[in-house]
Design a protein around this motif. Structure first.
Motif, mmCIF file in Angstrom:
data_model
loop_
_atom_site.group_PDB
_atom_site.id
_atom_site.type_symbol
_atom_site.label_atom_id
_atom_site.label_comp_id
_atom_site.label_asym_id
_atom_site.label_seq_id
_atom_site.Cartn_x
_atom_site.Cartn_y
_atom_site.Cartn_z
ATOM 1 N N ASP A 1 0.820 -1.208 0.000
ATOM 2 C CA ASP A 1 0.000 0.000 0.000
ATOM 3 C C ASP A 1 0.853 1.257 0.000
ATOM 4 O O ASP A 1 0.343 2.367 -0.055
ATOM 5 C CB ASP A 1 -0.916 0.026 1.233
ATOM 6 C CG ASP A 1 -2.051 -0.968 1.127
ATOM 7 O OD1 ASP A 1 -2.438 -1.308 -0.008
ATOM 8 O OD2 ASP A 1 -2.559 -1.410 2.172
ATOM 9 N N PHE A 2 2.174 1.092 0.073
ATOM 10 C CA PHE A 2 3.093 2.220 0.169
ATOM 11 C C PHE A 2 4.167 2.180 -0.915
ATOM 12 O O PHE A 2 5.359 2.236 -0.604
ATOM 13 C CB PHE A 2 3.762 2.229 1.554
ATOM 14 C CG PHE A 2 2.796 2.070 2.688
ATOM 15 C CD1 PHE A 2 2.043 3.139 3.134
ATOM 16 C CD2 PHE A 2 2.640 0.839 3.308
ATOM 17 C CE1 PHE A 2 1.145 2.989 4.175
ATOM 18 C CE2 PHE A 2 1.751 0.680 4.345
ATOM 19 C CZ PHE A 2 0.997 1.760 4.787
ATOM 20 N N PRO A 3 3.782 2.104 -2.208
ATOM 21 C CA PRO A 3 4.820 1.984 -3.243
ATOM 22 C C PRO A 3 5.739 3.194 -3.319
ATOM 23 O O PRO A 3 6.931 3.046 -3.586
ATOM 24 C CB PRO A 3 4.019 1.801 -4.534
ATOM 25 C CG PRO A 3 2.677 2.365 -4.247
ATOM 26 C CD PRO A 3 2.440 2.123 -2.783
ATOM 27 N N GLU A 4 5.213 4.400 -3.062
ATOM 28 C CA GLU A 4 6.062 5.600 -3.120
ATOM 29 C C GLU A 4 7.175 5.530 -2.082
ATOM 30 O O GLU A 4 8.286 5.988 -2.312
ATOM 31 C CB GLU A 4 5.235 6.876 -2.871
ATOM 32 C CG GLU A 4 4.142 7.118 -3.877
ATOM 33 C CD GLU A 4 2.841 6.387 -3.545
ATOM 34 O OE1 GLU A 4 2.727 5.776 -2.458
ATOM 35 O OE2 GLU A 4 1.943 6.407 -4.393
ATOM 36 N N GLU A 5 6.861 4.952 -0.937
ATOM 37 C CA GLU A 5 7.847 4.839 0.131
ATOM 38 C C GLU A 5 8.792 3.659 -0.107
ATOM 39 O O GLU A 5 9.998 3.768 0.039
ATOM 40 C CB GLU A 5 7.110 4.658 1.460
ATOM 41 C CG GLU A 5 7.964 4.966 2.645
ATOM 42 C CD GLU A 5 7.146 5.196 3.890
ATOM 43 O OE1 GLU A 5 7.576 4.680 4.936
ATOM 44 O OE2 GLU A 5 6.102 5.859 3.817
ATOM 45 N N ARG A 6 8.236 2.512 -0.488
ATOM 46 C CA ARG A 6 9.050 1.300 -0.676
ATOM 47 C C ARG A 6 10.019 1.418 -1.840
ATOM 48 O O ARG A 6 11.119 0.876 -1.791
ATOM 49 C CB ARG A 6 8.147 0.082 -0.882
ATOM 50 C CG ARG A 6 7.341 -0.300 0.334
ATOM 51 C CD ARG A 6 8.241 -0.691 1.465
ATOM 52 N NE ARG A 6 7.445 -1.147 2.597
ATOM 53 C CZ ARG A 6 7.934 -1.290 3.808
ATOM 54 N NH1 ARG A 6 9.190 -1.022 4.048
ATOM 55 N NH2 ARG A 6 7.165 -1.711 4.783
ATOM 56 N N PHE A 7 9.595 2.102 -2.924
ATOM 57 C CA PHE A 7 10.423 2.183 -4.125
ATOM 58 C C PHE A 7 11.113 3.537 -4.259
ATOM 59 O O PHE A 7 11.514 3.936 -5.350
ATOM 60 C CB PHE A 7 9.581 1.860 -5.365
ATOM 61 C CG PHE A 7 8.888 0.528 -5.281
ATOM 62 C CD1 PHE A 7 9.592 -0.621 -4.975
ATOM 63 C CD2 PHE A 7 7.527 0.417 -5.478
ATOM 64 C CE1 PHE A 7 8.965 -1.854 -4.874
ATOM 65 C CE2 PHE A 7 6.882 -0.806 -5.380
ATOM 66 C CZ PHE A 7 7.599 -1.946 -5.080
ATOM 67 N N ALA A 8 11.284 4.246 -3.143
ATOM 68 C CA ALA A 8 11.956 5.551 -3.156
ATOM 69 C C ALA A 8 13.460 5.372 -3.376
ATOM 70 O O ALA A 8 14.056 4.414 -2.877
ATOM 71 C CB ALA A 8 11.701 6.276 -1.837
ATOM 72 N N PRO A 9 14.073 6.291 -4.128
ATOM 73 C CA PRO A 9 15.528 6.216 -4.345
ATOM 74 C C PRO A 9 16.281 6.150 -3.019
ATOM 75 O O PRO A 9 15.941 6.829 -2.058
ATOM 76 C CB PRO A 9 15.836 7.517 -5.094
ATOM 77 C CG PRO A 9 14.550 7.832 -5.804
ATOM 78 C CD PRO A 9 13.457 7.402 -4.854
ATOM 79 N N GLY A 10 17.295 5.288 -2.996
ATOM 80 C CA GLY A 10 18.110 5.106 -1.798
ATOM 81 C C GLY A 10 17.674 3.932 -0.935
ATOM 82 O O GLY A 10 18.470 3.415 -0.149
ATOM 83 N N ASN A 11 16.428 3.498 -1.058
ATOM 84 C CA ASN A 11 15.951 2.360 -0.265
ATOM 85 C C ASN A 11 16.597 1.067 -0.732
ATOM 86 O O ASN A 11 16.955 0.917 -1.890
ATOM 87 C CB ASN A 11 14.424 2.215 -0.364
ATOM 88 C CG ASN A 11 13.707 3.176 0.540
ATOM 89 O OD1 ASN A 11 14.313 3.909 1.299
ATOM 90 N ND2 ASN A 11 12.393 3.178 0.458
#
Length: 176
Positions: free
Chosen positions: A29-39
């Protein structure tokens, strides 16, 4: 780490272009957070004996997938062997949710006992179906019983206690 110690966040479905970018079907439910650069994500794949750590260089949504470029891959040939791999994070890397506002993770709901407001035990949640109108919780009364499909709506689900692994529902006509 064992496979049960992870939360699935996506599946690597195919390549995109020739420079190592991949198409990821999100399972979060959090793709913007999970796939953010640096992760960093772990890749699980049958060809790997250990999870492969991947760092996200860049990402963007595209139709129903995310296009992700990992720093470890610069060419399509490096990505090809890992198609259909699962992208996961450690369970400790969980994004906090507002349980008091009705937000829960699937793994918190699956396995919960379902009890009516009158005290009748209906079974345990086995799986969650994501449908367009609302989620539906599949409740199995016993190993040989017929599954009960509970819509996750305010009229039916009255209380969810993930610590006690218990869900209280109001029985309504038509649920059986």
């Amino acid at each position: 780490m064992q496979h049960g110690e992870y939360l699935h966040v996506g599946r690597l479905v195919s390549t995109h272009g020739i420079r190592g970018e991949v198409r990821v079907l999100p399972d979060t439910d959090f793709p913007e957070e999970r796939f953010a650069p640096g992760n960093e994500l772990f890749l699980l794949h049958p060809s790997l004996s250990e999870p492969l750590i991947l760092r996200i260089e860049k990402s963007r949504p595209h139709k129903n997938v995310w296009l992700v470029k990992f720093t470890q891959w610069s060419d399509i040939n490096e990505v090809e062997p890992f198609k259909d791999g699962k992208l996961v994070v450690s369970k400790e890397d969980i994004v906090p949710v507002q349980e008091d506002e009705g937000e829960f993770y699937f793994h918190q709901i699956v396995g919960c006992d379902v009890i009516t407001t009158e005290g009748r035990h209906l079974g345990k949640v086995q799986e969650i179906l994501q449908l367009p109108a609302n989620d539906v919780w599949v409740v199995r009364p016993d190993p040989k019983g017929k599954d009960l499909l509970l819509p996750y709506i305010d009229e039916v689900v009255k209380q969810v206690d993930t610590k006690k692994k218990q869900i209280i529902i109001k029985w309504m006509e038509g649920l059986e």
